[in-house]
Design a protein around this motif. Structure first.
Motif, PDB file in Angstrom:
ATOM      1  N   VAL A  32       0.842  -1.203   0.000  1.00 17.63           N
ATOM      2  CA  VAL A  32       0.000   0.000   0.000  1.00 17.63           C
ATOM      3  C   VAL A  32       0.875   1.250   0.000  1.00 17.63           C
ATOM      4  CG1 VAL A  32      -1.700   1.320   1.325  1.00 17.63           C
ATOM      5  CG2 VAL A  32      -1.942  -1.150   1.112  1.00 17.63           C
ATOM      6  N   LEU A  33       1.972   1.214   0.754  1.00 19.69           N
ATOM      7  CA  LEU A  33       2.891   2.358   0.770  1.00 19.69           C
ATOM      8  C   LEU A  33       3.500   2.577  -0.605  1.00 19.69           C
ATOM      9  CD1 LEU A  33       4.372   4.523   2.410  1.00 19.69           C
ATOM     10  CD2 LEU A  33       6.129   2.825   2.945  1.00 19.69           C
ATOM     11  N   TRP A  34       3.843   1.475  -1.284  1.00 22.80           N
ATOM     12  CA  TRP A  34       4.385   1.626  -2.635  1.00 22.80           C
ATOM     13  C   TRP A  34       3.331   2.217  -3.576  1.00 22.80           C
ATOM     14  CZ3 TRP A  34       8.265   2.387  -5.570  1.00 22.80           C
ATOM     15  CH2 TRP A  34       8.143   2.205  -6.955  1.00 22.80           C
ATOM     16  N   LEU A  35       2.103   1.741  -3.479  1.00 22.71           N
ATOM     17  CA  LEU A  35       1.041   2.300  -4.312  1.00 22.71           C
ATOM     18  C   LEU A  35       0.830   3.782  -4.024  1.00 22.71           C
ATOM     19  CD1 LEU A  35      -1.699  -0.505  -4.282  1.00 22.71           C
ATOM     20  CD2 LEU A  35      -0.238   0.187  -6.192  1.00 22.71           C
ATOM     21  N   PHE A  36       1.092   4.194  -2.796  1.00 20.65           N
ATOM     22  CA  PHE A  36       1.004   5.615  -2.459  1.00 20.65           C
ATOM     23  C   PHE A  36       2.010   6.423  -3.277  1.00 20.65           C
ATOM     24  CE2 PHE A  36       2.844   9.046   0.175  1.00 20.65           C
ATOM     25  CZ  PHE A  36       1.748   9.905   0.206  1.00 20.65           C
ATOM     26  N   PHE A  37       3.244   5.910  -3.409  1.00 22.42           N
ATOM     27  CA  PHE A  37       4.238   6.614  -4.214  1.00 22.42           C
ATOM     28  C   PHE A  37       3.867   6.602  -5.693  1.00 22.42           C
ATOM     29  CE2 PHE A  37       6.946   5.531  -0.492  1.00 22.42           C
ATOM     30  CZ  PHE A  37       7.299   6.833  -0.148  1.00 22.42           C
ATOM     31  N   VAL A  38       3.324   5.494  -6.176  1.00 23.08           N
ATOM     32  CA  VAL A  38       2.873   5.445  -7.572  1.00 23.08           C
ATOM     33  C   VAL A  38       1.745   6.454  -7.798  1.00 23.08           C
ATOM     34  CG1 VAL A  38       1.867   3.987  -9.369  1.00 23.08           C
ATOM     35  CG2 VAL A  38       3.541   3.025  -7.778  1.00 23.08           C
ATOM     36  N   THR A  39       0.827   6.538  -6.817  1.00 20.17           N
ATOM     37  CA  THR A  39      -0.276   7.496  -6.922  1.00 20.17           C
ATOM     38  C   THR A  39       0.233   8.926  -6.886  1.00 20.17           C
ATOM     39  OG1 THR A  39      -1.771   5.920  -5.860  1.00 20.17           O
ATOM     40  CG2 THR A  39      -2.446   8.222  -5.871  1.00 20.17           C
ATOM     41  N   LEU A  40       1.262   9.199  -6.083  1.00 16.71           N
ATOM     42  CA  LEU A  40       1.857  10.535  -6.065  1.00 16.71           C
ATOM     43  C   LEU A  40       2.426  10.886  -7.445  1.00 16.71           C
ATOM     44  CD1 LEU A  40       3.813  10.940  -2.688  1.00 16.71           C
ATOM     45  CD2 LEU A  40       1.737  12.116  -3.424  1.00 16.71           C
ATOM     46  N   ALA A  41       3.132   9.916  -8.049  1.00 19.75           N
ATOM     47  CA  ALA A  41       3.698  10.154  -9.380  1.00 19.75           C
ATOM     48  C   ALA A  41       2.593  10.391 -10.403  1.00 19.75           C
ATOM     49  CB  ALA A  41       4.565   8.967  -9.799  1.00 19.75           C
ATOM     50  N   TRP A  42       1.520   9.608 -10.307  1.00 17.68           N
ATOM     51  CA  TRP A  42       0.402   9.791 -11.239  1.00 17.68           C
ATOM     52  C   TRP A  42      -0.258  11.146 -11.031  1.00 17.68           C
ATOM     53  CZ3 TRP A  42      -4.988  10.110 -10.446  1.00 17.68           C
ATOM     54  CH2 TRP A  42      -5.756  10.010 -11.603  1.00 17.68           C
ATOM     55  N   ASN A  43      -0.427  11.555  -9.795  1.00 17.28           N
ATOM     56  CA  ASN A  43      -1.036  12.857  -9.521  1.00 17.28           C
ATOM     57  C   ASN A  43      -0.153  14.013  -9.983  1.00 17.28           C
ATOM     58  OD1 ASN A  43      -3.702  13.086  -7.839  1.00 17.28           O
ATOM     59  ND2 ASN A  43      -2.701  11.235  -7.091  1.00 17.28           N
ATOM     60  N   LYS A  81      -1.964   5.536 -16.289  1.00 14.58           N
ATOM     61  CA  LYS A  81      -1.618   4.713 -15.124  1.00 14.58           C
ATOM     62  C   LYS A  81      -2.708   4.841 -14.048  1.00 14.58           C
ATOM     63  CE  LYS A  81       1.869   2.446 -12.921  1.00 14.58           C
ATOM     64  NZ  LYS A  81       2.143   1.060 -13.314  1.00 14.58           N
ATOM     65  N   VAL A  82      -3.899   5.175 -14.451  1.00 16.85           N
ATOM     66  CA  VAL A  82      -4.991   5.473 -13.529  1.00 16.85           C
ATOM     67  C   VAL A  82      -5.416   4.254 -12.705  1.00 16.85           C
ATOM     68  CG1 VAL A  82      -6.763   5.015 -15.258  1.00 16.85           C
ATOM     69  CG2 VAL A  82      -7.263   6.572 -13.367  1.00 16.85           C
ATOM     70  N   MET A  83      -5.174   3.037 -13.207  1.00 19.42           N
ATOM     71  CA  MET A  83      -5.611   1.848 -12.474  1.00 19.42           C
ATOM     72  C   MET A  83      -4.863   1.698 -11.151  1.00 19.42           C
ATOM     73  SD  MET A  83      -6.168  -0.855 -15.610  1.00 19.42           S
ATOM     74  CE  MET A  83      -6.999  -2.061 -14.605  1.00 19.42           C
ATOM     75  N   SER A  84      -3.639   2.181 -11.088  1.00 19.44           N
ATOM     76  CA  SER A  84      -2.896   2.147  -9.822  1.00 19.44           C
ATOM     77  C   SER A  84      -3.537   3.072  -8.802  1.00 19.44           C
ATOM     78  CB  SER A  84      -1.439   2.559 -10.053  1.00 19.44           C
ATOM     79  OG  SER A  84      -0.772   1.625 -10.870  1.00 19.44           O
ATOM     80  N   PHE A  85      -4.067   4.188  -9.275  1.00 17.18           N
ATOM     81  CA  PHE A  85      -4.756   5.134  -8.392  1.00 17.18           C
ATOM     82  C   PHE A  85      -5.988   4.486  -7.765  1.00 17.18           C
ATOM     83  CE2 PHE A  85      -8.248   8.297  -8.186  1.00 17.18           C
ATOM     84  CZ  PHE A  85      -7.780   9.059  -7.122  1.00 17.18           C
ATOM     85  N   PHE A  86      -6.780   3.789  -8.585  1.00 16.30           N
ATOM     86  CA  PHE A  86      -7.988   3.149  -8.068  1.00 16.30           C
ATOM     87  C   PHE A  86      -7.653   1.972  -7.140  1.00 16.30           C
ATOM     88  CE2 PHE A  86      -9.902   4.979 -12.057  1.00 16.30           C
ATOM     89  CZ  PHE A  86     -10.700   5.896 -11.394  1.00 16.30           C
ATOM     90  N   GLU A  87      -6.583   1.238  -7.470  1.00 16.62           N
ATOM     91  CA  GLU A  87      -6.182   0.143  -6.587  1.00 16.62           C
ATOM     92  C   GLU A  87      -5.727   0.677  -5.237  1.00 16.62           C
ATOM     93  OE1 GLU A  87      -3.142  -3.678  -6.301  1.00 16.62           O
ATOM     94  OE2 GLU A  87      -2.820  -2.131  -7.829  1.00 16.62           O
ATOM     95  N   PHE A  88      -4.986   1.777  -5.260  1.00 15.89           N
ATOM     96  CA  PHE A  88      -4.554   2.390  -4.000  1.00 15.89           C
ATOM     97  C   PHE A  88      -5.759   2.796  -3.154  1.00 15.89           C
ATOM     98  CE2 PHE A  88      -3.674   6.424  -1.761  1.00 15.89           C
ATOM     99  CZ  PHE A  88      -2.796   5.944  -0.799  1.00 15.89           C
ATOM    100  N   ASN A  89      -6.761   3.382  -3.802  1.00 14.25           N
ATOM    101  CA  ASN A  89      -7.973   3.772  -3.063  1.00 14.25           C
ATOM    102  C   ASN A  89      -8.634   2.564  -2.409  1.00 14.25           C
ATOM    103  OD1 ASN A  89      -7.762   6.489  -3.749  1.00 14.25           O
ATOM    104  ND2 ASN A  89      -8.909   6.219  -5.649  1.00 14.25           N
TER     105      ASN A  89
END
Length: 464
Positions: free
Chosen positions: A38-49, A149-157
């Motif tokens: 989940v922490l890694w997905l947070f960084f991926v979501t930051l990059a996507w944002n 890369k939006v699917m990583s954002f939804f998975e993080f949520n």
């Protein structure tokens, strides 16, 4: 059928990321590994944002200049590196379910990821359109594929909500961010149109004064939320843009309000149910002209039960779960209390587990009679919290003994020792008392399978 395991993040690091088994000797279902993912997905979501918010802003506003271009590029390629690590390191190591079995094999996990639609989207998101920089100059719009890369954002949520105790707070924040992003995109378009027509060329466009982003964002807020008070568009281009703005604003804002209502409604659904139950009960009592003191005690029971438990019926929440899961929850919640009861010490451990599933939690108000002498005994009681008093005497108010948390009463009538099953004493709640209740029918169905425990319980009941 296949699917990524939601609760199991990725295989043990000692097997997947190198020879680190001496450092990460934990089970794959460990919560710690899930939190790492989940922490890694947070960084991926930051990059996507970073890409989602700053690509349109850098395209429209003059914030990308020759003096700071290297800082922008450094941040861009750092985000690209996170994307690459996600594709090469993390996603191929996600366990998945195939025909009901969790797959741990590294090759199978990698092949499963490469077959998914997500893999195709992840690869397309890294298409190096930046090569056109050499011909067009550094144009942020060429980074548009990064938004895929939006699917990583939804998975993080989804994963974050699964570990949060109050997920509705995050849902409110996320829904608000959707509205803010709509306003952000509108502000970028307004500045681009203003620059296209010439800053200050008409009364409608941005005049170039003050902070350009704040001023354009203010325009977007007034437009999309249809506050009004905006200057009239003068050109056909401005009129069309403003019309589209109004239409989009009406739909976007209504959708956001609807989502916010759903989020708040889901967060307060339990309390709404509690209020509806109490209101219906009060209405029923009023229609039959129940005495006020009884109505007040009923209201007090509703209020205290809700405040102490957060629900009216614990069993109602668990009824949809399989027996094994209900047992696991019952053991975690109630086993410590029941195992300390002297009546059940020495009984078969599995019998106690079966009994835990049949226990009902009931709240009694101060002065409530839990049971009365002479009544037919159909339940046994275990005190979960609070105290009860065994009373009697000529006036019926003499306290013989006070029973506290972990005590048992009613077992004599329930086990029908000596052929009788009537209550031998009055028991009154002293203060608020939360009791576990075990029905005679449920206990008999359990003891059929544990004859030795049945003999032991009857023997203890005779000595009571």
């Amino acid at each position: 059928s296949t699917g990524t395991v939601p609760a199991l993040s990725f295989e043990v690091w000692g097997w997947c990321l190198g020879d680190f088994s001496h450092c990460w000797g934990v089970d794959t279902a460990s919560l710690s590994l899930d939190l790492v993912y989940v922490l890694w997905l947070f960084f991926v979501t930051l990059a996507w944002n970073w890409n989602v918010w700053l690509i349109p802003m850098r395209w429209a506003f003059p914030y990308q200049t020759p003096s700071n271009i290297y800082l922008w590029l450094l941040a861009d390629y750092l985000c690209d590196l996170i994307y690459i690590l996600d594709i090469m390191v993390f996603q191929p190591r996600l366990q998945f379910v195939r025909s009901g079995d969790i797959v741990f094999d590294k090759k199978d996990m990698r092949k499963n990821y490469m077959k998914t639609f997500r893999f195709k989207m992840d690869v397309i998101s890294l298409v190096p359109l930046e090569l056109f920089y050499f011909k067009t100059g550094i144009n942020p719009l060429l980074r548009f594929p990064r938004l895929l890369k939006v699917m990583s954002f939804f998975e993080f949520n989804d994963r974050l909500e699964a570990i949060l105790t109050k997920a509705y707070v995050y849902r409110v924040i996320r829904t608000t961010s959707y509205l803010l992003y709509c306003l952000h995109c509108n502000a970028c378009l307004f500045y681009w149109i203003s620059a296209y027509e010439g800053l200050g060329s008409t009364k409608w466009v941005y005049d170039g004064k003050g902070n350009s982003y704040i001023r354009c964002y203010y325009f977007a807020v007034k437009t999309l939320i249809t506050i009004g008070g905006l200057p009239e568009p003068t050109t056909l281009f401005e009129i069309i843009f403003q019309l589209i703005n109004y239409f989009v604003g009406v739909f976007a804002f209504s959708i956001m309000i609807g989502q916010m209502r759903d989020v708040v409604g889901a967060a307060t659904s339990g309390q709404t149910y509690y209020r509806a139950c109490m209101d219906n009960t009060v209405k029923y009592m009023a229609s039959y002209r129940i005495p006020k003191d009884v109505q007040n005690r009923v209201k007090t029971w509703y209020n205290y039960t809700w405040q102490s438990q957060g629900m009216l019926d614990e069993q109602e929440l668990l009824v949809q779960l399989p027996d094994k899961m209900r047992l696991d929850i019952a053991v975690d919640v109630n086993y410590d209390i029941v195992s300390k009861v002297s009546l059940f010490q020495g009984c078969d451990r599995q019998m106690i587990f079966d009994m835990l599933k049949s226990l009902r939690s009931v709240v009694y108000l101060p002065g409530d009679y839990v049971c009365k002498k002479g009544e037919v005994g159909r339940e046994m009681y275990i005190i979960k919290a609070g105290e009860v008093q065994v009373v009697g005497g000529p006036d019926g108010k003499t306290v013989f003994v006070t029973l506290k948390s972990g005590s048992v009463f009613g077992e004599i009538s329930l086990l029908a020792v000596g052929g009788g099953n009537r209550r031998t004493a009055n028991v009154v709640a002293h203060g608020f008392a939360n009791l576990f209740i075990l029905d005679k029918k449920d206990l008999n169905e359990i003891l059929v399978h544990y004859p030795e425990s049945q003999k032991l319980l009857r023997k203890k009941a005779r000595k009571s």
